[in-house]
Design an enzyme around this catalytic site. Structure first.
Site, PDB file in Angstrom:
ATOM      1  N   GLU A  41     -29.916  24.422 -27.451  1.00  0.00           N
ATOM      2  CA  GLU A  41     -30.538  24.844 -28.697  1.00  0.00           C
ATOM      3  C   GLU A  41     -31.082  23.628 -29.463  1.00  0.00           C
ATOM      4  OE1 GLU A  41     -31.196  27.744 -29.754  1.00  0.00           O
ATOM      5  OE2 GLU A  41     -31.580  27.447 -31.882  1.00  0.00           O
ATOM      6  N   VAL A  47     -27.115   5.634 -31.769  1.00  0.00           N
ATOM      7  CA  VAL A  47     -26.455   4.451 -31.216  1.00  0.00           C
ATOM      8  C   VAL A  47     -25.328   4.130 -32.181  1.00  0.00           C
ATOM      9  CG1 VAL A  47     -26.723   2.012 -30.653  1.00  0.00           C
ATOM     10  CG2 VAL A  47     -28.554   3.613 -30.124  1.00  0.00           C
ATOM     11  N   LYS A  56     -13.550   0.260 -33.135  1.00  0.00           N
ATOM     12  CA  LYS A  56     -12.981   0.918 -31.954  1.00  0.00           C
ATOM     13  C   LYS A  56     -12.373  -0.125 -31.009  1.00  0.00           C
ATOM     14  CE  LYS A  56     -13.924   4.876 -29.012  1.00  0.00           C
ATOM     15  NZ  LYS A  56     -14.788   6.026 -28.817  1.00  0.00           N
ATOM     16  N   ALA A  57     -13.082  -1.269 -30.877  1.00  0.00           N
ATOM     17  CA  ALA A  57     -12.596  -2.333 -29.985  1.00  0.00           C
ATOM     18  C   ALA A  57     -11.261  -2.865 -30.492  1.00  0.00           C
ATOM     19  CB  ALA A  57     -13.632  -3.448 -29.900  1.00  0.00           C
ATOM     20  N   LYS A 113      -8.296  19.963 -28.542  1.00  0.00           N
ATOM     21  CA  LYS A 113      -7.389  18.931 -29.061  1.00  0.00           C
ATOM     22  C   LYS A 113      -6.465  19.532 -30.128  1.00  0.00           C
ATOM     23  CE  LYS A 113      -9.429  14.495 -28.371  1.00  0.00           C
ATOM     24  NZ  LYS A 113      -9.764  13.238 -29.036  1.00  0.00           N
ATOM     25  N   HIS A 121     -17.208  16.712 -22.947  1.00  0.00           N
ATOM     26  CA  HIS A 121     -17.748  15.348 -22.930  1.00  0.00           C
ATOM     27  C   HIS A 121     -18.050  14.898 -21.505  1.00  0.00           C
ATOM     28  CE1 HIS A 121     -15.700  14.106 -26.992  1.00  0.00           C
ATOM     29  NE2 HIS A 121     -16.385  15.229 -27.079  1.00  0.00           N
ATOM     30  N   GLU A 140     -22.389   8.684 -23.764  1.00  0.00           N
ATOM     31  CA  GLU A 140     -21.485   9.838 -23.873  1.00  0.00           C
ATOM     32  C   GLU A 140     -22.309  11.056 -24.281  1.00  0.00           C
ATOM     33  OE1 GLU A 140     -17.259  10.420 -25.880  1.00  0.00           O
ATOM     34  OE2 GLU A 140     -18.865  10.705 -27.338  1.00  0.00           O
ATOM     35  N   ASN A 149     -19.775  22.620 -33.412  1.00  0.00           N
ATOM     36  CA  ASN A 149     -20.424  21.481 -34.052  1.00  0.00           C
ATOM     37  C   ASN A 149     -20.223  21.513 -35.573  1.00  0.00           C
ATOM     38  OD1 ASN A 149     -22.066  19.094 -33.795  1.00  0.00           O
ATOM     39  ND2 ASN A 149     -23.648  20.245 -34.874  1.00  0.00           N
ATOM     40  N   ILE A 154     -17.754  18.723 -40.137  1.00  0.00           N
ATOM     41  CA  ILE A 154     -16.973  18.747 -41.390  1.00  0.00           C
ATOM     42  C   ILE A 154     -15.695  17.912 -41.216  1.00  0.00           C
ATOM     43  CG2 ILE A 154     -15.698  20.253 -43.003  1.00  0.00           C
ATOM     44  CD1 ILE A 154     -18.640  20.974 -43.083  1.00  0.00           C
TER      45      ILE A 154
HETATM   46  P1  0O2 Z   1     -17.434   8.705 -33.669  1.00  0.00           P
HETATM   47  O1  0O2 Z   1     -17.410   8.215 -35.075  1.00  0.00           O
HETATM   48  O2  0O2 Z   1     -17.859  10.130 -33.580  1.00  0.00           O
HETATM   49  O3  0O2 Z   1     -18.206   7.821 -32.755  1.00  0.00           O
HETATM   50  P2  0O2 Z   1      -9.371   8.432 -25.782  1.00  0.00           P
HETATM   51  O4  0O2 Z   1     -10.265   8.193 -24.599  1.00  0.00           O
HETATM   52  O5  0O2 Z   1      -8.776   9.819 -25.824  1.00  0.00           O
HETATM   53  O6  0O2 Z   1      -8.400   7.357 -26.021  1.00  0.00           O
HETATM   54  P3  0O2 Z   1     -11.804   8.283 -27.315  1.00  0.00           P
HETATM   55  O7  0O2 Z   1     -12.384   7.143 -26.577  1.00  0.00           O
HETATM   56  O8  0O2 Z   1     -12.033   8.290 -28.810  1.00  0.00           O
HETATM   57  O9  0O2 Z   1     -10.260   8.400 -27.118  1.00  0.00           O
HETATM   58  O10 0O2 Z   1     -12.337   9.576 -26.630  1.00  0.00           O
HETATM   59  P4  0O2 Z   1     -12.367  11.043 -27.138  1.00  0.00           P
HETATM   60  O11 0O2 Z   1     -11.067  11.463 -27.712  1.00  0.00           O
HETATM   61  O12 0O2 Z   1     -12.896  11.818 -26.007  1.00  0.00           O
HETATM   62  O13 0O2 Z   1     -13.402  11.003 -28.349  1.00  0.00           O
HETATM   63  C1  0O2 Z   1     -14.720  10.609 -28.172  1.00  0.00           C
HETATM   64  C2  0O2 Z   1     -15.541  11.141 -29.333  1.00  0.00           C
HETATM   65  O14 0O2 Z   1     -15.351  12.566 -29.438  1.00  0.00           O
HETATM   66  C3  0O2 Z   1     -15.160  10.624 -30.701  1.00  0.00           C
HETATM   67  O15 0O2 Z   1     -15.767   9.385 -30.910  1.00  0.00           O
HETATM   68  C4  0O2 Z   1     -15.692  11.722 -31.596  1.00  0.00           C
HETATM   69  O16 0O2 Z   1     -17.093  11.634 -31.717  1.00  0.00           O
HETATM   70  C5  0O2 Z   1     -15.366  12.957 -30.804  1.00  0.00           C
HETATM   71  N1  0O2 Z   1     -14.032  13.466 -31.153  1.00  0.00           N
HETATM   72  C6  0O2 Z   1     -12.902  13.367 -30.418  1.00  0.00           C
HETATM   73  N2  0O2 Z   1     -11.878  13.953 -31.040  1.00  0.00           N
HETATM   74  C7  0O2 Z   1     -12.355  14.437 -32.205  1.00  0.00           C
HETATM   75  C8  0O2 Z   1     -11.781  15.184 -33.299  1.00  0.00           C
HETATM   76  O17 0O2 Z   1     -10.592  15.495 -33.321  1.00  0.00           O
HETATM   77  N3  0O2 Z   1     -12.602  15.517 -34.326  1.00  0.00           N
HETATM   78  C9  0O2 Z   1     -13.930  15.179 -34.335  1.00  0.00           C
HETATM   79  N4  0O2 Z   1     -14.657  15.545 -35.394  1.00  0.00           N
HETATM   80  N5  0O2 Z   1     -14.503  14.477 -33.325  1.00  0.00           N
HETATM   81  C10 0O2 Z   1     -13.731  14.116 -32.284  1.00  0.00           C
HETATM   82  P5  0O2 Z   1     -15.169   8.355 -31.951  1.00  0.00           P
HETATM   83  O18 0O2 Z   1     -15.525   6.979 -31.522  1.00  0.00           O
HETATM   84  O19 0O2 Z   1     -13.724   8.616 -32.171  1.00  0.00           O
HETATM   85  O20 0O2 Z   1     -15.892   8.695 -33.259  1.00  0.00           O
END
Ligand code: 0O2
Length: 267
Positions: A41, A47, A56-57, A113, A121, A140, A149, A154
């Site tokens: 849709e 980036v 994150k690092a 989760k 993903h 990703e 979404n 939110i």
């Molecule tokens: P941002 O700000 O969106 O870039 P892990 O591999 O489990 O140790 P990782 O690497 O964070 O952890 O992977 P994960 O859990 O698959 O999450 C990747 C991204 O999915 C996150 O990026 C978020 O964008 C999204 N995401 C994961 N869990 C949640 C959640 O509970 N709520 C929301 N809203 N988004 C989530 P970042 O870098 O954490 O954040």
């Protein structure tokens, strides 16, 4: 990643995001042109900001030299679908592509989760051809429904507001809201075929009307016969008013024959 060069380092990621956005958007456009339902849709890309990369690092104790390999979402693409079933279609579509190689997948749709987060993903390798030559980067791809979404957007803002320590009461409300979003997706799935039929009809009708108007314009240029054009237009309005798809289709075919007579199809 050399931190003093971060702007340069991010260039291939910006290119990857632009190219991937364009490729997924083309799927929407192509389906719509063919009058077909699109499993995608909306597409959005970004980036990751350098501050978020560094945070994150630090959190994951990733050394700077490993950032490009260990932080998989420097390039991020979000694909939004109308229905849960579409997520699988998009996943299969990505798996079958030769321009992306899958590193791994995480299915937070079947295994949501604890926060309530749902999304599919895929981490892919994608090669961009930059001014300095080819470079393989990771991206990703998050695939989720409109309802998933809405919830994730939110929740993400609240996480940011409360610096990842959302008060328990709000957290509980978010869990309830996630359940409501999940139920909404389930309900919509039950009437999916009805909705898809309606949308297919709409797409089909729009593409016939576009064809008709295109033919009328071509005939006008080739024939220079104002009287005939006026009659064709009048007939078109009459049929258009009825909204009848079969009549529109047969009128479109009639125009093809007239266009052929004036050799106007290829204009
Ligand atoms: P941002 O700000 O969106 O870039 P892990 O591999 O489990 O140790 P990782 O690497 O964070 O952890 O992977 P994960 O859990 O698959 O999450 C990747 C991204 O999915 C996150 O990026 C978020 O964008 C999204 N995401 C994961 N869990 C949640 C959640 O509970 N709520 C929301 N809203 N988004 C989530 P970042 O870098 O954490 O954040």
């Amino acid at each position: 990643m050399e931190i003093q060069m971060w702007r340069e380092v991010l260039i291939p990621y910006q290119q990857a995001v632009s190219e991937l956005e364009l490729k997924f958007e083309s799927i929407i456009i192509e389906n719509r042109k063919l009058g077909k339902y699109s499993p995608i849709e909306l597409v959005d890309g970004r980036v990751k900001r350098i501050s978020s990369i560094l945070e994150k690092a630090k959190k994951k104790q990733i050394p700077l030299s490993r950032i490009e390999e260990d932080i998989e979402d420097i390039a991020g693409i979000r694909i939004i679908c109308q229905f849960v079933e579409d997520i699988n279609t998009v996943v299969e579509l990505i798996r079958s592509r030769s321009d992306m190689t899958i590193k791994f997948e995480k299915d937070y749709v079947s295994n949501k989760k604890d926060s309530g987060y749902q999304s599919y993903h895929m981490i892919v390798y994608y090669t961009v051809h930059t001014a300095l030559g080819p470079k393989r980067v990771q991206a990703e791809i998050q695939i989720r429904t409109l309802a998933m979404n809405f919830w994730a957007t939110i929740e993400h803002s609240l996480k940011y507001k409360y610096k990842h320590n959302i008060p328990t009461e709000i957290q509980n409300r978010l869990i309830k809201a996630a359940l409501a979003a999940h139920n909404l997706d389930q309900e919509m799935s039950k009437i999916r075929s009805e909705i898809m039929d309606a949308q297919d009809n709409f797409q089909f009708k729009s593409s016939i009307i576009a064809d008709i108007l295109n033919s009328i314009q071509n005939i006008r240029i080739a024939s220079n016969n104002e009287l005939e054009i006026a009659q064709i237009q009048e007939e078109f309005y009459k049929i258009w008013e009825t909204g009848n798809l079969d009549k529109l289709l047969s009128f479109s075919k009639q125009l093809d024959i007239i266009a052929e007579r004036y050799k106007a199809q290829s204009l």
